[in-house]
Design an enzyme around this catalytic site. Structure first.
Site, PDB file in Angstrom:
ATOM      1  N   LYS A  16       0.811  -1.219   0.000  1.00 36.38           N
ATOM      2  CA  LYS A  16       0.000   0.000   0.000  1.00 36.38           C
ATOM      3  C   LYS A  16       0.841   1.264   0.000  1.00 36.38           C
ATOM      4  CE  LYS A  16      -4.592  -1.344   1.234  1.00 36.38           C
ATOM      5  NZ  LYS A  16      -4.420  -2.757   1.655  1.00 36.38           N
ATOM      6  N   SER A  29       1.323  -9.912  -0.511  1.00 35.43           N
ATOM      7  CA  SER A  29       1.066  -8.467  -0.432  1.00 35.43           C
ATOM      8  C   SER A  29       1.421  -7.787   0.882  1.00 35.43           C
ATOM      9  CB  SER A  29      -0.405  -8.201  -0.770  1.00 35.43           C
ATOM     10  OG  SER A  29      -1.242  -9.017   0.008  1.00 35.43           O
TER      11      SER A  29
HETATM   12  C1  LIG Z   1      -5.128  -3.755   1.208  1.00 37.62           C
HETATM   13  C2  LIG Z   1      -4.505  -5.086   1.072  1.00 37.62           C
HETATM   14  C3  LIG Z   1      -4.894  -5.998   0.072  1.00 37.62           C
HETATM   15  C4  LIG Z   1      -6.018  -5.718  -0.905  1.00 37.62           C
HETATM   16  O1  LIG Z   1      -5.768  -4.630  -1.727  1.00 37.62           O
HETATM   17  P1  LIG Z   1      -6.970  -3.930  -2.532  1.00 37.62           P
HETATM   18  O2  LIG Z   1      -6.336  -2.863  -3.317  1.00 37.62           O
HETATM   19  O3  LIG Z   1      -7.930  -3.406  -1.494  1.00 37.62           O
HETATM   20  O4  LIG Z   1      -7.611  -5.008  -3.344  1.00 37.62           O
HETATM   21  C5  LIG Z   1      -4.222  -7.194  -0.022  1.00 37.62           C
HETATM   22  N1  LIG Z   1      -3.235  -7.518   0.841  1.00 37.62           N
HETATM   23  C6  LIG Z   1      -2.837  -6.691   1.815  1.00 37.62           C
HETATM   24  C7  LIG Z   1      -1.744  -7.123   2.723  1.00 37.62           C
HETATM   25  C8  LIG Z   1      -3.451  -5.437   1.973  1.00 37.62           C
HETATM   26  O5  LIG Z   1      -3.040  -4.618   2.949  1.00 37.62           O
END
Ligand SMILES: *Cc1c(COP(=O)(O)O)cnc(C)c1O
Length: 333
Positions: free
Chosen positions: A52, A305
């Site tokens: 993010k 992510s």
């Molecule tokens: C926010 C987030 C997501 C999802 O991202 P979106 O853009 O809302 O689809 C996935 N993994 C992690 C670790 C996140 O913080």
């Protein structure tokens, strides 16, 4: 505001340099086995622990110096809140994070440690969001939303550029999916290079708002329940402007996974590859199970992510627990 284009993603790459990192793409031979050339895109290596930071850094970098001084604001104490706080500080601006009085002290401390001001208002996320809107209207702060904004989507899309460079013949990208900013940006980037690259989104069964919205043909709300993939919770917004249409038009497939599958994915990532990820970060690994395998090609990039999980909870999962598995929504598992 303009649409998210390949060009805006290249501009984002320049804008976030020095704030967000270019993350490693590492082979995962044990997870991938003999048939799959599987590589993991470790967004866990970002300084805030999640991708993010890319979107927040791009949105903040595109503000004027004056707007940055007045401040950026958001209502997240999770990965997005940390990203907004970190990006503002690195760019020499002010960040205000609004939160409800129910937010645990450790999350509050983590946000403050990154240099952000905090506003405690009300007892729900909705009340915190009202305070965000008040600060925008009355004090001239700039909101950085978690996903539904072209600058945020373009920032997340820089992952797609890196994948194309580091894995030019990839055929499938697996991406955790909640509000859709991450997958929309990546899909825009990789499909610009080759529309044949398959992009697959993975969400939790416990609050799959994008999946339900795609089925309904318009943004809808879903009932939310506690989940190990807490970063995948939250709706897509009934007034969604950007991500719903992009996901509908660009994403090939969406898959829902259970609490037991999320816990198993985290465990495998740790025990077979030695990588730590939170539930929402690890969901892609669940697609390696036989029943999902047909969805994948042979050269697969999987976005891991984030790692925003406390170690006590992580240990429980690695020890075999499914923390939210049976208490609520047991029928799903
Ligand atoms: C926010 C987030 C997501 C999802 O991202 P979106 O853009 O809302 O689809 C996935 N993994 C992690 C670790 C996140 O913080």
């Amino acid at each position: 505001m303009t649409d998210v284009t390949l060009q805006s993603i290249y501009e984002a790459r320049r804008a976030i340099q020095g704030v967000a990192c270019r993350t490693p793409l590492v082979p995962a031979h044990r997870l991938g086995g003999d048939e799959l050339d599987l590589r993991l895109k470790l967004e866990t290596a970002q300084p805030t622990g999640a991708f993010k930071l890319r979107g927040a850094a791009n949105a903040a970098a595109r503000l004027s110096a004056e707007a940055l001084r007045r401040g950026v604001v958001c209502a997240s104490t999770g990965n997005h809140g940390r990203a907004v706080a970190y990006a503002a500080r690195r760019l020499g601006g002010r960040a205000v994070v609004c939160m409800s009085s129910l937010v645990p002290q450790n999350k509050l401390d983590a946000i403050r440690a990154l240099g952000a001001e905090t506003r405690i208002v009300g007892e729900s996320q909705d009340e915190a969001q009202v305070e965000v809107e008040r600060l925008v209207a009355e004090d001239g702060l700039s909101e950085i939303p978690p996903f539904d904004h072209p600058d945020v989507i373009a920032g997340q899309g820089t992952i797609g550029l890196e994948l194309l460079e580091d894995f030019p013949d990839l055929d499938t990208v697996v991406v955790p999916l909640s509000g859709g900013g991450l997958i929309a940006g990546i899909a825009r980037a990789v499909k610009s290079a080759s529309p044949a690259i398959r992009v697959i989104g993975v969400s939790t069964q416990r609050g799959a708002a994008m999946h339900a919205s795609l089925e309904a043909g318009r943004p809808v709300e879903v009932r939310e329940e506690p989940t190990l993939a807490d970063s995948l919770g939250g709706g897509i917004g009934l007034a969604n402007r950007w991500t719903f249409a992009m996901v509908r038009d660009l994403v090939d497939d969406t898959v829902l996974v259970s609490e037991a599958e999320i816990a198993a994915a985290m465990r495998r990532l740790f025990l077979e590859e030695s990588w730590v990820a939170e539930g929402g970060g690890a969901v892609g690994v669940a697609l390696l199970q036989d029943r999902h395998r047909a969805r994948l090609g042979r050269r697969v990039a999987m976005v891991i992510s984030g790692r925003g999980i406390d170690m006590a909870m992580f240990r429980r999962v690695v020890d075999g627990e499914v923390p939210f598995g049976t208490a609520i929504g047991a029928s799903y598992d």
